[in-house]
Design a protein around this motif. Structure first.
Motif, PDB file in Angstrom:
ATOM      1  N   GLN A 239      -6.593   2.636   0.707  1.00 25.52           N
ATOM      2  CA  GLN A 239      -6.368   2.189   2.086  1.00 25.52           C
ATOM      3  C   GLN A 239      -7.556   1.418   2.639  1.00 25.52           C
ATOM      4  O   GLN A 239      -7.379   0.441   3.385  1.00 25.52           O
ATOM      5  CB  GLN A 239      -6.071   3.393   2.989  1.00 25.52           C
TER       6      GLN A 239
ATOM      7  N   ASN B 175       6.817   4.087   0.913  1.00 31.01           N
ATOM      8  CA  ASN B 175       6.969   5.502   0.585  1.00 31.01           C
ATOM      9  C   ASN B 175       8.367   5.723   0.021  1.00 31.01           C
ATOM     10  O   ASN B 175       9.358   5.323   0.638  1.00 31.01           O
ATOM     11  CB  ASN B 175       6.767   6.356   1.842  1.00 31.01           C
TER      12      ASN B 175
ATOM     13  N   LEU C 186       0.832  -1.197   0.000  1.00 27.86           N
ATOM     14  CA  LEU C 186       0.000   0.000   0.000  1.00 27.86           C
ATOM     15  C   LEU C 186       0.866   1.246   0.000  1.00 27.86           C
ATOM     16  O   LEU C 186       1.875   1.311   0.700  1.00 27.86           O
ATOM     17  CB  LEU C 186      -0.905  -0.002   1.235  1.00 27.86           C
TER      18      LEU C 186
ATOM     19  N   LYS D 113       5.432   0.096  -4.732  1.00 28.83           N
ATOM     20  CA  LYS D 113       4.626  -1.109  -4.518  1.00 28.83           C
ATOM     21  C   LYS D 113       4.505  -1.957  -5.779  1.00 28.83           C
ATOM     22  O   LYS D 113       4.662  -3.187  -5.736  1.00 28.83           O
ATOM     23  CB  LYS D 113       3.245  -0.735  -3.969  1.00 28.83           C
TER      24      LYS D 113
ATOM     25  N   GLU E 140      -3.652  -4.069  -8.472  1.00 26.20           N
ATOM     26  CA  GLU E 140      -4.853  -3.211  -8.451  1.00 26.20           C
ATOM     27  C   GLU E 140      -6.030  -3.918  -9.142  1.00 26.20           C
ATOM     28  O   GLU E 140      -6.631  -3.373 -10.073  1.00 26.20           O
ATOM     29  CB  GLU E 140      -4.564  -1.869  -9.146  1.00 26.20           C
TER      30      GLU E 140
ATOM     31  N   CYS F 105       5.534   4.937  -4.998  1.00 23.39           N
ATOM     32  CA  CYS F 105       6.143   4.544  -3.720  1.00 23.39           C
ATOM     33  C   CYS F 105       6.988   3.276  -3.834  1.00 23.39           C
ATOM     34  O   CYS F 105       7.777   2.971  -2.937  1.00 23.39           O
ATOM     35  CB  CYS F 105       5.073   4.362  -2.655  1.00 23.39           C
TER      36      CYS F 105
ATOM     37  N   THR G 113      -2.298  -2.012  -4.024  1.00 18.89           N
ATOM     38  CA  THR G 113      -3.400  -1.052  -4.115  1.00 18.89           C
ATOM     39  C   THR G 113      -2.949   0.289  -3.543  1.00 18.89           C
ATOM     40  O   THR G 113      -2.015   0.351  -2.735  1.00 18.89           O
ATOM     41  CB  THR G 113      -4.655  -1.551  -3.370  1.00 18.89           C
ATOM     42  N   HIS G 114      -3.615   1.353  -3.975  1.00 21.65           N
ATOM     43  CA  HIS G 114      -3.409   2.662  -3.350  1.00 21.65           C
ATOM     44  C   HIS G 114      -4.606   3.005  -2.464  1.00 21.65           C
ATOM     45  O   HIS G 114      -4.644   4.053  -1.842  1.00 21.65           O
ATOM     46  CB  HIS G 114      -3.237   3.751  -4.412  1.00 21.65           C
TER      47      HIS G 114
ATOM     48  N   PRO H  19       1.208   5.599  -1.962  1.00 27.00           N
ATOM     49  CA  PRO H  19       0.848   6.509  -3.059  1.00 27.00           C
ATOM     50  C   PRO H  19       1.559   6.131  -4.347  1.00 27.00           C
ATOM     51  O   PRO H  19       2.467   5.278  -4.355  1.00 27.00           O
ATOM     52  CB  PRO H  19       1.313   7.870  -2.542  1.00 27.00           C
ATOM     53  N   SER H  20       1.177   6.754  -5.443  1.00 28.88           N
ATOM     54  CA  SER H  20       1.838   6.518  -6.732  1.00 28.88           C
ATOM     55  C   SER H  20       3.328   6.810  -6.603  1.00 28.88           C
ATOM     56  O   SER H  20       3.736   7.801  -6.005  1.00 28.88           O
ATOM     57  CB  SER H  20       1.222   7.418  -7.805  1.00 28.88           C
TER      58      SER H  20
END
Length: 361
Positions: free
Chosen positions: A198, A212, A39, A46, A163, A44, A195-196, A41-42
């Motif tokens: 939460q 992050n 998990l 993941k 996603e 980061c 996924t972004h 943000p764009s």
């Protein structure tokens, strides 16, 4: 004793052309049979982590292990790993059965065995009646289920989900979250999802990896992440959190007492640190852990309401403490219709027993 990890990333880094750092020395153990979510943000890291496990990206340094075997150099189709992509990547010219059985067609199985496993996979995802349907005839949720069936029919050790629910509307997305967790529990397969969202991560994960800037901020079960975020980033990313600059006042047993302006706070410290008197720290306070009253009382601080947002059974109050500190409070909506309005003064206090973390930077 904890089981040996099924998947292990050891000091994995990925630097893209132009010096862009995708991953920065990531260490991660994934247990057999768990539902783990990456998990953040764009940008980061993941999706890069997922692609490194799948073999679609080669790490610049570090190793990927599966059941203690180094698979860093293996091609994607040589790994016992399958991926469900964001756009499902189905073949529009094939019917559902052919899509699901495509991976099996590359294996040494009889036609009867292939057909049996395709039927079983479709039955697991509730699409046994769509065996001969065309992909173009299916809804978004049905296409997502076909993609899942195609991934599980080959019985991978690890199922990677990139996603997988992002293209679905809100109602169907929630329904599919339940179905996804049910399927994972039934199969006992290790699921790793990116996924972004939460809410999605908190709903269905056994553990969540918050990332992050190419690094891992915290790994924990959903409740721990929500109640005991380890850093300011995790606190601000998971749910809504007031980050209040506060001064240390004293200690009462295991509870650390602080003051954010006139507002008394109590906090916990996972590190065991006790600040010196007057030291400044950031205390995280959830909106539901703040109480708002129309009358002043012991342990309250005045805050002027600047906005009111309807949240069903609660009203989210945006307010400002006397020293200009913005604060968010979730107040129950009163049955008699009397409630706070913009411009009112709410007298704010901390809910007794609230576990407010003292946050690292």
């Amino acid at each position: 004793m904890a089981p040996e990890p099924l998947v292990r990333l050891q000091k994995v880094s990925k630097v893209f052309p132009g010096g862009i750092v995708g991953l920065d020395g990531v260490d991660l153990d994934i247990a057999p049979g768990e539902f783990l979510t990456l998990l953040g943000p764009s940008g980061c890291g993941k999706t890069t982590s997922l692609r490194v496990i799948a073999g679609f990206e080669s790490p610049t340094s570090g190793n990927v292990l599966l059941e203690s075997r180094d698979i860093t150099g293996l091609r994607p189709f040589d790994r016992p790993v399958n991926t469900v992509f964001q756009d499902y990547a189905l073949f529009p010219h094939m019917d559902v059965a052919a899509n699901v059985g495509f991976g099996l067609s590359l294996r040494k199985l009889t036609s009867a065995e292939q057909a049996k496993r395709v039927r079983e996979a479709l039955d697991m995802v509730g699409l046994a009646d769509k065996l001969r349907a065309r992909v173009s005839e299916l809804s978004g949720g049905q296409r997502q289920r076909v993609a899942l069936a195609r991934a599980i029919v080959c019985e991978p050790r690890v199922l990677l989900l990139d996603e997988p629910l992002s293209a679905l509307d809100a109602h169907l997305r929630e329904q599919m979250q339940v179905e996804l967790k049910r399927l994972q529990s039934r199969l006992g397969t290790t699921f790793v999802m990116v996924t972004h969202d939460q809410t999605e991560a908190l709903s269905i994960s056994d553990r969540i990896v918050v990332m992050n800037k190419g690094r891992i901020e915290q790994i924990a079960p959903p409740a721990t992440l929500y109640d005991r975020p380890a850093t300011r980033f995790v606190a601000s990313f998971i749910g809504t959190m007031n980050l209040l600059q506060s001064r240390f006042v004293g200690r009462d047993g295991e509870r650390l007492r602080f003051a954010a302006g006139e507002l008394p706070l109590e906090a916990i410290s996972d590190s065991g640190e006790t600040p010196a008197a007057g030291d400044a720290r950031t205390i995280g306070v959830r909106p539901e852990d703040l109480l708002a009253d129309g009358e002043a009382g012991e342990g309250t601080a005045p805050a002027r309401v600047s906005g009111v947002v309807f949240h069903g059974r609660t009203l989210r109050l945006h307010a400002e403490l006397g020293e200009g500190t913005a604060i968010i409070i979730d107040a129950p909506r009163r049955a008699d219709g009397s409630q706070f309005s913009v411009g009112d003064v709410a007298h704010v206090s901390l809910r007794r027993g609230a576990n407010c973390p003292m946050l690292a930077s």
